[in-house]
Design an enzyme around this catalytic site. Structure first.
Site, short mmCIF file in Angstrom:
data_model
loop_
_atom_site.label_atom_id
_atom_site.label_comp_id
_atom_site.label_asym_id
_atom_site.label_seq_id
_atom_site.Cartn_x
_atom_site.Cartn_y
_atom_site.Cartn_z
N LYS A 135 4.93 1.34 9.06
CA LYS A 135 5.06 1.84 8.27
C LYS A 135 4.43 3.14 9.18
CE LYS A 135 3.85 0.16 3.91
NZ LYS A 135 2.49 -0.07 3.49
N GLU A 146 0.88 -1.46 0.28
CA GLU A 146 -0.01 0.02 0.13
C GLU A 146 0.66 1.52 -0.26
OE1 GLU A 146 -3.15 0.60 3.51
OE2 GLU A 146 -3.27 1.85 2.77
N ARG A 162 5.77 -13.27 8.95
CA ARG A 162 6.66 -11.54 9.32
C ARG A 162 7.66 -11.70 8.94
NH1 ARG A 162 2.54 -7.82 8.98
NH2 ARG A 162 3.99 -6.14 9.86
#
Ligand code: ATP
Ligand code: MG
Length: 546
Positions: free
Chosen positions: A269, A34, A259
């Site tokens: 982020k 994104e 992850r």
């Protein structure tokens, strides 16, 4: 670039799919960020995995921007992400934007409504949460759940036409309010957001939710294996539901992996953006940031990052990797391809009292441990600097560097003995008076005695002043184990370098002899001030596991 070896459970799944003839024997992956911030080292793991998996199977991999949330997204992020993927050494087959599919997604939503599989709901966000139930209690059906197809079609169209404010209505999938999987309890699939989109402008005021958009994006692009992180495992039934109910041949398969978490490293982020917005760092590319832009400016190499991603591998269980492993990979990559320079970070003056005043000679110093790297000459005179850490007035046991009465080798030059220490009014050493033995010139025939220490030095008259930023980790843990900003994440040195440092190409990494690996920070340097960044120090607390 050598192929990355990711032997892992994902490839086992793909091998099985290929053996069974799924997806016409094709492998098509994507990296779907994104564009709401800069990429971080965690994304590097996903990039390496997706692109190298495609390469391994002679398949394809897209870079796809998942730009369905206009409020947080920006072209600046799109551009940085493209740059970062390229820097890591990968090239995409197609560059896609989810926003290109808004028409198709809208049609898919209409299709669901027509099939009685979606409805417009007027409950507020709070009410929806309340109706959703919990892990132990089933949810409650919305009073709007049984609206007719006609009414839903009309309302959804009016949502699209901008007749309602944000949050007034949402489109929900009609699945099962008592499903044990909360994600299946009539999840929202379209919301109203009167927001300008960086690609589609003001065309839309309804936007698809991630769980609806993502499977459609994959299906539209013909993705065969949609690799994502573990938190989406519980969303997979919804992913499959969307694909099935909107009718796609060759459905993509979602596969989850753990992850990357790194010790004392923020990996989101959102949090990283807060550091930037707060001014806690100088920007997304601050050399302390775990962003790709930050580690690039820090002087880490793409090869080291890829090596790191390969070593950590891909697993199905979450774990935390030592940041030191990443540093180890950086050292491994740099050690055989950097030349070494003498740089004194924290200078203390040395006067060689028996060396003729006004005389300079040039001594030869090898550029690295590899003979093929050759050598250079370095000026030596009566006035020198050494690092303060190479002197101790009262040495501890085993200290072989400068202390009163001790003799050491000055790298490439002579044996020098510290004769006297000059101090300021506070008792701090400010100058070391030394003598040198002309017989002991490096490379000569002298074999009379040996010294235990070799230290680096620079000639005071010809040295170039350098500012050196020595970085530690940006975050640290407080006494409760919470991540907090490390107050010591930056130490600035005002030192001196041998003149030849200025001849290195601007972006060439080098070793500061006995200190570590450094690179010029061209963004921070000014015409009259060269700024260097410590990439990583020489020592490693990390040892490969046997
Ligand atoms: P962030 O919280 O930093 O925004 P995200 O997962 O929301 O992370 P996306 O832009 O949606 O970021 O991620 C793009 C891809 O990168 C996704 O497939 C995501 O799973 C993957 N990814 C993100 N963070 C990590 C990580 N720490 N380790 C491995 N893959 C990651
Ligand atoms: Mg995100």
């Amino acid at each position: 670039m050598a192929d990355l070896e990711f032997s892992n459970f994902i490839h086992n799944i793909i091998d099985k799919d290929l053996a069974e003839g799924r997806n016409n024997g094709e492998v098509y992956t994507r990296f779907p960020p994104e564009p709401n911030g800069y990429l971080h080292i965690g994304h590097a793991k996903s990039i390496c995995l997706n692109f190298s998996t495609a390469r391994k199977y002679n398949g394809k991999c897209n870079l796809r921007f998942d730009d369905t949330n206009p409020v947080k997204e920006d072209t600046e992020y799109v551009e940085s992400i493209e740059e970062d993927v390229k820097w890591l050494g990968f090239s995409w087959d197609e560059l896609r934007f989810a926003s290109e599919y808004f028409d198709t997604m809208y049609e898919c939503a209409v299709k669901l409504i027509k099939a009685g599989k979606a409805y417009v709901c007027d409950l507020s966000a709070d009410e929806i949460r309340e109706y959703r139930g919990t892990l132990t209690q089933p949810g409650k059906e919305s009073p709007y759940r049984n609206r007719s197809v006609e009414e839903n079609l009309d309302l959804f169209e009016r949502m699209k036409n901008g007749e309602f404010p944000d949050g007034a209505k949402i489109l929900r999938a009609k699945i099962d309010m008592s499903s044990p999987n909360i994600n299946m309890r009539d999840p929202a699939i379209y919301r109203i957001a009167h927001a300008n989109h960086h690609k589609t402008g003001d065309k839309w005021c309804v936007y698809p939710m991630y769980d609806f958009a993502h499977p459609l994006e994959d299906a539209i692009e013909g993705i065969t294996h949609s690799i994502c992180t573990l938190e989406f495992e519980d969303h997979r039934p919804l992913y499959d539901w969307v694909i099935r109910e909107t009718g796609w041949e060759n459905p993509p398969r979602q596969i989850e992996f753990a992850r990357l978490n790194l010790t004392h490293t923020l990996m989101s982020k959102r949090y990283l953006k807060a550091l930037v917005d707060n001014g806690d760092v100088t920007g997304w590319d601050d050399p302390r940031m775990p962003t790709i832009a930050g580690i690039r400016r820090r002087g880490y190499t793409p090869a080291a990052v890829r090596d790191f991603c390969e070593r950590i591998g891909v697993a199905k269980a979450n774990s935390t990797v030592d940041f030191e492993l990443l540093e180890h990979c950086v050292r491994e990559d740099l050690k055989d391809r950097t030349v070494s320079k003498m740089v004194v970070l924290d200078p203390i003056k040395v006067t060689v009292k028996n060396y003729p005043e006004g005389q300079t000679e040039y001594v030869e110093v090898e550029n690295s441990k590899k003979p093929e790297d050759g050598s250079r000459t370095v000026p030596f005179s009566r006035n020198l600097y050494v690092d303060r850490s190479d002197f101790m007035e009262n040495p501890m046991k085993g200290y072989f560097r400068l202390f009163p009465g001790n003799e050491v080798r000055f790298k490439g030059a002579y044996f020098l003995t510290c004769e006297e220490v000059i101090k300021d009014e506070n008792g701090n050493a400010v100058e070391l008076i030394c003598t040198y033995d002309p017989e002991t010139k490096c490379g000569g025939a002298f074999s009379g005695r040996k010294v235990k220490g070799t230290i680096h030095w620079v000639d005071a008259d010809s040295a170039i002043p350098v500012t050196v930023n020595a970085y530690e980790s940006l975050m640290t843990e407080d006494e409760n184990g919470n991540q907090v900003l490390n107050p010591n994440s930056l130490t600035v040195f005002h030192g001196f370098a041998e003149p030849s440092l200025a001849e290195l190409p601007e972006d060439e990494r080098c070793q500061f002899f006995r200190h570590g690996y450094y690179i010029k920070d061209s963004k921070a340097s000014k015409p009259d001030e060269a700024v260097y960044t410590r990439i990583v120090d020489l020592k490693s607390s990390w040892k490969p596991k046997k």
